[in-house]
Design an enzyme around this catalytic site. Sequence first.
Site, short mmCIF file in Angstrom:
data_model
loop_
_atom_site.label_atom_id
_atom_site.label_comp_id
_atom_site.label_asym_id
_atom_site.label_seq_id
_atom_site.Cartn_x
_atom_site.Cartn_y
_atom_site.Cartn_z
N CYS A 1 0.83 -1.21 0.00
CA CYS A 1 0.00 0.00 0.00
C CYS A 1 0.86 1.27 0.00
O CYS A 1 1.86 1.35 0.71
CB CYS A 1 -0.93 -0.01 1.21
SG CYS A 1 -2.04 1.41 1.24
N CYS B 1 0.47 4.79 6.94
CA CYS B 1 -0.16 4.66 8.27
C CYS B 1 0.80 3.89 9.20
O CYS B 1 1.11 2.71 8.93
CB CYS B 1 -1.49 3.92 8.13
SG CYS B 1 -2.51 4.57 6.78
N CYS C 1 0.44 0.18 10.31
CA CYS C 1 -0.05 -0.84 9.38
C CYS C 1 1.04 -1.69 8.74
O CYS C 1 1.95 -1.18 8.08
CB CYS C 1 -0.88 -0.17 8.29
SG CYS C 1 -1.66 -1.40 7.22
N CYS D 1 -16.69 -8.93 5.62
CA CYS D 1 -16.01 -7.66 5.37
C CYS D 1 -14.76 -7.89 4.53
O CYS D 1 -13.87 -8.64 4.94
CB CYS D 1 -15.57 -7.01 6.68
SG CYS D 1 -16.88 -6.86 7.88
N CYS E 1 -19.65 -5.83 3.64
CA CYS E 1 -18.92 -4.63 4.08
C CYS E 1 -17.62 -4.60 3.29
O CYS E 1 -17.04 -5.65 3.01
CB CYS E 1 -18.63 -4.72 5.58
SG CYS E 1 -17.63 -3.35 6.18
N CYS F 1 -19.39 2.43 8.70
CA CYS F 1 -18.64 1.74 9.75
C CYS F 1 -17.37 2.56 9.93
O CYS F 1 -16.55 2.65 9.02
CB CYS F 1 -18.32 0.32 9.30
SG CYS F 1 -17.18 -0.53 10.42
N ARG G 1 -17.85 -2.44 17.88
CA ARG G 1 -17.13 -3.69 17.58
C ARG G 1 -15.79 -3.76 18.32
O ARG G 1 -14.95 -2.87 18.20
CB ARG G 1 -16.90 -3.85 16.08
CG ARG G 1 -16.22 -5.19 15.75
CD ARG G 1 -16.22 -5.50 14.26
NE ARG G 1 -17.55 -5.41 13.73
CZ ARG G 1 -17.91 -4.55 12.78
NH1 ARG G 1 -17.04 -3.74 12.25
NH2 ARG G 1 -19.15 -4.52 12.36
#
Length: 341
Positions: free
Chosen positions: A70, A74, A77, A114, A145, A205, A277
């Site tokens: 990616c 972040c 991550c 998801c 999702c 979400c 969650r």
Amino acid sequence: MSTVASIPLSSLRRANVGVPETRWTATAVAELFELPFMDLLFRAQTVHRQHFNPNEVQLSTLLSIKTGGCAEDCGYCPQSSHFDTGLEASKLMPLDEVLEAAQAAKAQGATRFCMGAAWRSPKERDMERVSAMIQGVRDLGLETCMTLGMLDGEQAQQLKDAGLDYYNHNLDSAPDFYGQIISTRTYQNRLDTLSNVREAGINVCCGGIVGMGESREQRAGLIAQLANLDPYPESVPINNLVAVPGTPLADAEPLDPFEFVRTIAVARVTMPTTMVRLSAGREQMDEALQALCFAAGANSIFYGDRLLTTSNPQAQRDRRLFERLGLSPQGDRPAVVGEAA
Ligand code: SAM
Ligand code: DTB
Ligand code: SF4
């Protein structure tokens, strides 16, 4: 001049005309965090019982449909190409493999599937393929999702047209901490995506991560941001940082577990009807701590032995925990709203 009665309901809601609005300042949220633990838990459990059956937990299973490589940075991550975590990047998963995983999740008892992709945002050529995944998973009778990064208005509409039920896009942290964790995407970018998702009519979400070195005030700042979204998200994942070697947060000081429970409780009090969650980090928690999170108002988990790239408790272990606590998966029997079982 138009009277309130002549304005369509949808615009009344948007403009909040005639609707007294409860706004949570970061200070008011911080005051909740400061309550004695037992008082906060009681308050959260009371709110929880007004809206949900306290003995039911919703089960969502995650699948990484495109892993690693990616472009974003972040700091938490493992999938960012900015850090060396030893993760092998892969291409978008073929439809049949996605449907096979969804079928297996359904057989294990999940009600929502998801799908997550390590993208800054989906490209045009990806949209057709993810739309086919949404349709296929829906046809299996599961809620859908997706979390694919930033979306513009048109992309959000395409996902809606494909039948997407929920889009996950997290604010991740308070605005005044965010810049220490991510530099390639702004807080406003995230708010814009959330508003595109909302405008398209997809359920939102949206949550965040704690345990990244933020202060209690900053945790309160995150919750205030979420609670002040208008309307607040239908689903709020609270992730406890999974500290992955190779990421800048690999050596982050673990959060006091009771502070994690407090965060769940404060989310429940400030967003009474949302699904809270208990998300990443369960593998690192013992079962007593998870039980406290349910008592604090968490009513959804990720179910299945993998999150996206890191591990999650085995489904069988979760089933045993549910048995010990007298919890049942949501959807097993009719929900009893507003009544203690
Ligand atoms: N790439 C998309 C995006 O960022 O919007 C979707 C996938 S991304 C992995 C989804 C969320 O997972 C992040 O927003 C973050 O809240 C959470 N997450 C990622 N790595 C994590 C970690 N190590 N510990 C806890 N949560 C994590
Ligand atoms: C969310 O808030 N947590 C999930 C989901 N949304 C996509 C992801 C957690 C990822 C944890 C790290 C990993 O497994 O890569
Ligand atoms: Fe990419 Fe999402 Fe990971 Fe950020 S959280 S690096 S956008 S996969």
